[in-house]
Design a protein around this motif. Structure first.
Motif, PDB file in Angstrom:
ATOM      1  N   GLY A  67      39.200  33.730  31.534  1.00 56.59           N
ATOM      2  CA  GLY A  67      39.362  34.995  32.254  1.00 56.59           C
ATOM      3  C   GLY A  67      38.660  36.177  31.603  1.00 56.59           C
ATOM      4  O   GLY A  67      38.747  37.302  32.098  1.00 56.59           O
ATOM      5  N   ARG A  90      35.484  39.206  35.754  1.00 58.74           N
ATOM      6  CA  ARG A  90      34.882  38.019  36.358  1.00 58.74           C
ATOM      7  C   ARG A  90      33.401  38.283  36.586  1.00 58.74           C
ATOM      8  O   ARG A  90      33.041  39.097  37.428  1.00 58.74           O
ATOM      9  CB  ARG A  90      35.592  37.721  37.673  1.00 58.74           C
ATOM     10  CG  ARG A  90      34.929  36.698  38.569  1.00 58.74           C
ATOM     11  CD  ARG A  90      35.714  36.528  39.846  1.00 58.74           C
ATOM     12  NE  ARG A  90      37.001  35.927  39.544  1.00 58.74           N
ATOM     13  CZ  ARG A  90      37.186  34.605  39.450  1.00 58.74           C
ATOM     14  NH1 ARG A  90      36.206  33.775  39.658  1.00 58.74           N
ATOM     15  NH2 ARG A  90      38.371  34.131  39.160  1.00 58.74           N
ATOM     16  N   THR A 109      41.848  47.337  34.140  1.00 55.82           N
ATOM     17  CA  THR A 109      40.789  46.324  34.079  1.00 55.82           C
ATOM     18  C   THR A 109      39.506  46.871  34.704  1.00 55.82           C
ATOM     19  O   THR A 109      39.512  47.915  35.369  1.00 55.82           O
ATOM     20  CB  THR A 109      41.197  45.053  34.848  1.00 55.82           C
ATOM     21  OG1 THR A 109      41.398  45.417  36.220  1.00 55.82           O
ATOM     22  CG2 THR A 109      42.457  44.431  34.283  1.00 55.82           C
ATOM     23  N   ARG A 149      44.940  33.275  25.172  1.00 54.78           N
ATOM     24  CA  ARG A 149      43.955  33.284  26.262  1.00 54.78           C
ATOM     25  C   ARG A 149      43.967  32.028  27.133  1.00 54.78           C
ATOM     26  O   ARG A 149      43.649  32.088  28.309  1.00 54.78           O
ATOM     27  CB  ARG A 149      42.532  33.454  25.697  1.00 54.78           C
ATOM     28  CG  ARG A 149      42.211  34.783  25.101  1.00 54.78           C
ATOM     29  CD  ARG A 149      42.682  35.990  25.896  1.00 54.78           C
ATOM     30  NE  ARG A 149      42.484  35.923  27.338  1.00 54.78           N
ATOM     31  CZ  ARG A 149      42.839  36.878  28.188  1.00 54.78           C
ATOM     32  NH1 ARG A 149      43.405  37.985  27.736  1.00 54.78           N
ATOM     33  NH2 ARG A 149      42.629  36.742  29.477  1.00 54.78           N
ATOM     34  N   ALA A 202      40.305  41.321  31.170  1.00 58.94           N
ATOM     35  CA  ALA A 202      40.031  40.446  32.310  1.00 58.94           C
ATOM     36  C   ALA A 202      38.835  40.944  33.108  1.00 58.94           C
ATOM     37  O   ALA A 202      38.792  42.098  33.542  1.00 58.94           O
ATOM     38  CB  ALA A 202      41.256  40.373  33.216  1.00 58.94           C
TER      39      ALA A 202
END
Lengths: 171, 562
Positions: B411, B456, B535, B328, B454
């Motif tokens: 991430g 955000r 993702t 990671r 992943a």
């Protein structure tokens, strides 16, 4: 009795009188007057006949290049700072000095506080009328508050990238 | 790394004395509150809820060990023992005392740090790709250009009193890791087929109220004309940026009101005039100017792969903790035998981006021993050791872990970006840190994080958007409703090559609903995704808002169905 201002880095008696719009009856003995660009456009001949010298006050929203032809021969151009944080006249000044090569007196008027003076000096203002409550001596000292500069404005500095040519990178 | 010479040193030292005098006059009653406000902001000093906040500029995110040791000293002496890294790669202190700030700044300039133009309506710290110089996908290192521009805009008198703040972001790589188009100006280094370097300029980005992405203004400005074009943009902004309404004062509003054609024509006209005048001569960069600046950013003395390299896979096979961290927090490096190491500032129960004095010191020692004495700050509020030999990875991991800087979550869902929020900030409407910690706790097992992959999550405590909520895959914006903290959720934002502003999903959620809501979104995504490789953002783009809206407002759907 006129006020004291900064001119050429010194505290001097102001040689100019601002002629407010609508105020026509100032004695010609005053000699040197500053009128608005609007008035200059409409009363140019009469003003020149009456006064020994006529300077022009340009609003900070005016396209200084477009107005330049009308004022390039003036002995004084005054630019405005409605608040000290309004920097539009700084760009007008740099363009006037560097692109249009104006060599006359360039005056800053308005909300000119001591802590604006340094930036005015660098942008080519040689004539600075501080706000009435400001200490003139302190304003004069502010002109040289920082003696080095990275970039050139309308002042004596040479950009640092030019000065460093030929020198090796420091490590 | 750029090294100050006599000019740089004199400039920052005189600047400290200028501010010392301004502070003295303010405390003596000679400067009004409002006048001093504009002056202190231009030295990085912001008034927060409980104390002033001092923002220290970290040019394009590059730090070295002496600066880290100084920061450790500073946060102990002038603050409460920690600093906070921001999305603009800067460091903020939350508790300095106004009367001590001139001394604090005086200590900072000893190590090339300062708060000049860190706040206020001026040109701010330039941000750049945090992998500059080491990324395999980079074609041109942006840092020499950033430094040339930094010098041009620092204490530039013409652009010292702009209508509003003004930010530049740079990249010279295929992947945009610096959220460049969220800036007023994004500069993408480009290399033409004939080898010529130039700049693709984007203008008019900005988050906060009315978040917008910068639009392409000029696809290729020649390498010599960086400062000329920057001058044209800044002068256009200084002339035409609105000064009647602080919420409409960014350059993005000029672009929006004028339309891109008129806006571009104005900048191009000014650029042409600059080129044709004496200013153009002064602003022209010669190849030797750029070459000289490149000399500050040369690659360190990498050892041959036979010395530096190691069988990382074999090492990882023997230790699950190390393996997780490698997976990671470690990335490829352009030099064989070297890796890029991410230092996570997102440990459990920590404030995202915070760094203690002990951590500053440990980092100084680690980067001295293992990464050529340098450290970087990232857009995501983490840090980077950019040049670690593979044979040192395990030792670096142990030493980072000893100071809680090795959480293997870069991430991932717990790598949450957050502003300081209502706990500190005078502008905030709602808390950010507590929300970040609540969400963190929902997913703090590594298995859960890896399964999610992943993503955000970004949180801002107010419209100004310091936590970049508008460009989070899941963005959370704190709002005030009758004195209570509520949270608006946006989905689908992204700061990268696929940059997009997130869309608001619906009504705001209460403080006690928000972590549940985010958890439902993420657990629901695991059901919705077409396979394990899709993702969150890809899934959202494929399916659109509707299924996620149903997840977030599940109670309302039930109520409606009943």
């Amino acid at each position: 009795m006129t006020a004291k201002i900064l001119h050429g880095g010194e505290i001097v008696q102001d040689a100019w009188t601002v002629l407010e719009d609508g105020c026509a009856e100032i004695e010609s003995s005053v000699g040197r007057v500053i009128v608005t660009l609007a008035r200059w456009r409409t009363e140019r001949e009469a003003l020149l006949a009456r006064y020994a010298a006529v300077g022009v006050l340009v609003p900070n929203t005016t396209d200084i290049e477009a107005a330049h032809l009308e004022i390039s021969d003036r002995p004084l151009i005054a630019l405005q700072f409605p608040t000290f944080t309004d920097g539009r006249a700084l760009s007008q000044a740099v363009v006037l000095r560097k692109r249009l090569a104006f060599r006359g007196e360039l005056r800053a008027l308005g909300d000119v506080i001591r802590d604006l003076v340094f930036w005015l000096g660098r942008c080519g203002f040689d004539s600075i009328v501080p706000r009435k409550d400001q200490n003139l001596e302190s304003c004069r000292a502010a002109l040289n508050e920082i003696t080095v500069a990275y970039q050139a404005a309308a002042d004596h500095h040479t950009p640092v990238w030019i000065r460093r040519r030929g020198q090796a990178a420091a490590h | 790394m750029y090294r100050y010479d006599e000019t740089d040193r004199a400039l920052v030292m005189q600047r400290v004395e200028q501010f010392r005098d301004q502070t003295r006059r303010y405390l003596a009653g000679e400067l009004s509150e409002d006048e001093f406000r504009h002056l202190r902001l231009r030295n990085g000093l912001y008034q927060q809820r409980f104390a002033p906040m001092l923002r220290i500029s970290v040019p394009y995110g590059l730090l070295e060990s002496a600066q880290l040791r100084k920061m450790a000293h500073i946060v102990r002496k002038y603050d409460k023992g920690y600093g906070h890294f921001t999305t603009r790669q800067n460091i903020q202190l939350n508790w300095p005392k106004l009367e001590q700030v001139p001394d604090l700044l005086g200590e900072l300039v000893e190590v090339q740090l300062h708060g000049i133009q860190a706040c206020g309506n001026d040109t701010r710290n330039i941000t750049a790709d945090y992998l500059a110089g080491v990324a395999p996908d980079e074609h041109t290192d942006p840092r020499p250009y950033c430094e040339l521009l930094r010098q041009y805009i620092t204490l530039n008198p013409e652009f010292y009193w702009l209508p509003r703040k003004f930010k530049f972001g740079f990249t010279g790589a295929a992947v945009d890791r610096a959220a460049t188009r969220t800036n007023d100006v994004a500069v993408h280094l480009v290399r033409r087929v004939d080898g010529a370097i130039g700049y693709r300029f984007f203008v008019g980005g900005g988050l906060g109220r009315q978040p917008l992405l910068a639009q392409e203004m000029n696809p290729f400005v020649p390498e010599s004309d960086l400062l000329r074009y920057a001058c044209a943009v800044l002068r256009t902004f200084n002339r035409f940026g609105r000064r009647d309404n602080i919420h409409k004062a960014r350059i993005k509003i000029v672009l929006r009101e004028w339309g891109i054609e008129r806006f571009r024509a104005a900048i191009e006209e000014e650029y042409a005039k600059i080129k044709a005048s004496v200013e153009g001569d002064e602003l022209l960069l010669l190849p030797e100017d750029i070459e000289r600046m490149r000399g500050y950013f040369t690659a360190p003395d990498y050892q041959p792969v036979s010395e530096a390299g190691a069988d990382v896979v074999a090492l990882a096979a023997r230790d699950a903790g190390f393996a997780a961290w490698i997976k990671r927090n470690v990335r490829a490096h352009k030099a064989p035998g070297y890796r890029v190491v991410f230092v996570s500032l997102k440990a459990p129960d920590h404030v995202p981006g915070d760094c203690t004095a002990e951590q500053f010191e440990a980092l100084a020692d680690i980067c001295d021993a293992y990464s050529f004495g340098q450290l970087r700050s990232t857009y995501d509020q983490n840090l980077i050791l950019a040049d670690v030999a593979e044979r040192d990875l395990q030792e670096v991991w142990r030493r980072l872990a000893a100071v809680e800087l090795a959480t293997p979550n870069i991430g991932l869902v717990t790598d949450i970006v957050s502003c300081p929020g209502l706990d500190f900030c005078g502008l905030a409407n709602a808390g950010s840190i507590g929300v970040a910690q609540d969400i963190y706790r929902r997913f703090d097992t590594l298995d859960a994080q890896y399964e999610i992959g992943a993503i955000r999550i970004t949180i801002s405590g107010c419209m100004n958007g310091c936590g970049h909520h508008s460009v989070g895959h899941i963005g959370i914006l704190g709002v005030d409703k009758h004195g209570e903290e509520w949270y608006q959720v946006t989905l689908g934002g992204s700061p990268g090559n696929d940059a997009a502003i997130g869309e608001r999903i619906g009504r705001a959620l209460a403080r006690d609903e928000i972590a549940d809501g985010v958890e439902r979104l993420i657990r629901g995504y695991l059901e919705l995704r077409c396979d394990e490789d899709e993702t969150f953002i890809e899934c959202y783009r494929r399916l659109g808002m509707a299924p996620f809206k149903a997840l977030l407002y599940v109670n309302e759907s039930e109520a409606a169905a009943a």
